[in-house]
Design an enzyme around this catalytic site. Sequence first.
Site, short mmCIF file in Angstrom:
data_model
loop_
_atom_site.label_atom_id
_atom_site.label_comp_id
_atom_site.label_asym_id
_atom_site.label_seq_id
_atom_site.Cartn_x
_atom_site.Cartn_y
_atom_site.Cartn_z
N ASP A 112 0.95 -1.14 -0.11
CA ASP A 112 -0.06 -0.08 -0.05
C ASP A 112 0.81 1.45 0.11
O ASP A 112 1.73 1.53 0.82
CB ASP A 112 -0.91 -0.04 1.48
CG ASP A 112 -1.75 -1.02 1.21
OD1 ASP A 112 -1.76 -2.03 0.68
OD2 ASP A 112 -2.75 -1.11 2.26
N GLU A 153 -11.74 -1.41 1.41
CA GLU A 153 -10.26 -0.86 2.00
C GLU A 153 -9.54 0.54 1.13
O GLU A 153 -10.22 0.93 0.27
CB GLU A 153 -9.29 -1.92 1.42
CG GLU A 153 -9.45 -3.34 2.19
CD GLU A 153 -8.69 -4.27 2.05
OE1 GLU A 153 -7.84 -4.47 3.35
OE2 GLU A 153 -8.15 -4.70 1.04
C1 FRU Z 1 -4.58 -3.34 1.74
C2 FRU Z 1 -4.46 -3.62 3.14
C3 FRU Z 1 -5.02 -2.52 4.21
C4 FRU Z 1 -3.97 -2.68 5.37
C5 FRU Z 1 -2.82 -3.41 4.91
C6 FRU Z 1 -2.44 -4.19 5.78
O1 FRU Z 1 -3.89 -3.92 0.77
O2 FRU Z 1 -5.28 -4.80 3.64
O3 FRU Z 1 -6.34 -2.44 4.18
O4 FRU Z 1 -4.01 -1.49 5.95
O5 FRU Z 1 -3.14 -3.75 3.49
O6 FRU Z 1 -1.09 -5.01 5.03
#
Ligand code: FRU
Length: 411
Positions: free
Chosen positions: A56, A292
């Site tokens: 992310d 997300e």
């Molecule tokens: C999306 C996610 C986010 C979270 C992170 C955890 O890729 O699931 O929602 O903050 O990755 O690694």
Amino acid sequence: MLAGAIGFSPSALAQNNVTAVWTRADALKIQLNSTNTAPRISPDFPIMTEEVWIWDTWPLVNLEGRTLSVKGWRVIFSLVAPRNIPFGDRHWVARIGFFYSRDGRSWVYGGHLFPDGESFGSREWAGSTLLVGNTVYAYYTASGHDGGGVDPTDALQRIAMATGSIIADNTGVRFTGFTNHRIILEPDGQFYQTLEQSMGGPIIYAFRDPFVFRDPADGKNYMLFEGNTGGVSGSVTCGPREIGDVPPGHVVPPEANLYTGNIGLAAGGNGLENWELLPPILSANCVNQQTERPHLVIRGNRYYLFTISHMFTFAPGLTGPDGLYGFVGPALRSDYQPLNGSALVIGNPADAPLQAYSWYAMPNGFVESFIDTVSTEGGVVFGGTLAPTLHVALSGDRTNIVSELKYGFIP
Ligand code: FRU
């Protein structure tokens, strides 16, 4: 529809508590086609750094969501984990790292954003980072219990912040400060599900991924985040509002009520330090468990609300690709309609369903993401680096992938 139907101006609508819905009928329209299918990513992609896996990612922005250049440097933040651990284990040791670049294309890894031992939780999950005046505001998900160690069963999530300073010179970029961490939001159990209420659900609950911005309509600061509907898992009813106008014969499996993703809202008022929970602006009850990394692109009086979701998080009886999904409405709190009828904006190709994830749309229509898992004849290759940026045209309630740009191009 609603705004016109009850004769509210967008600003009046923003005062009330309308929660828009992504219905099962909308999601049934999801279909990959030439306007929304991401081009295949070749397995010989370049890697940004040998040091860390990257997933992310978000740029340093101002309150308008515009990427900034600080003394000629662009800065991005990514969740990072050492590249010598298995790719799938990265979530449990995640930290926020940063990169800087002169051209928004070739990125230098600068290390962790926060000093060791300062952040809450046992790992740092996604967030957003703003430069306002001379202060860098870092919002993130404090994931896991404080001092909890490496524990994949520890699902606790809280939203935290800290402030620091950016130092940019001819040699590069560094950060100082970030020793004043605070938990700023926790789920209330009414609008947003708590860890305890989530027990028994098939997929981890969410109270994460803050995105902070200023709404030009009232000049106030807000935060979007990923939540789940408050109440114990299974207490939601899949009624006409959640189901929508489905084709005859559509059956709603009883377990669909365990899927309760929402896009949460919190108000910061004129400041950026104190946050108050408000009702969610969008609900995916009975449709999807995970909405997300919600974020916004505001174009005039159109609010484009984006979120990412996985194929495996759709409720039973529905499916959609790992992708970027979006909605458009006339105000921050409004009767959002799904873009393209279904909400699908970018999806992984059917023959490469895991190639990329975590798309993030910027005001110029450029969308960055990371390379996840690419299949080759010899097996799979894990990415952990930025994917080619895609340029998506937004026109009313329609979108179209118009071009593929360079890997990790964030100008
Ligand atoms: C999306 C996610 C986010 C979270 C992170 C955890 O890729 O699931 O929602 O903050 O990755 O690694």
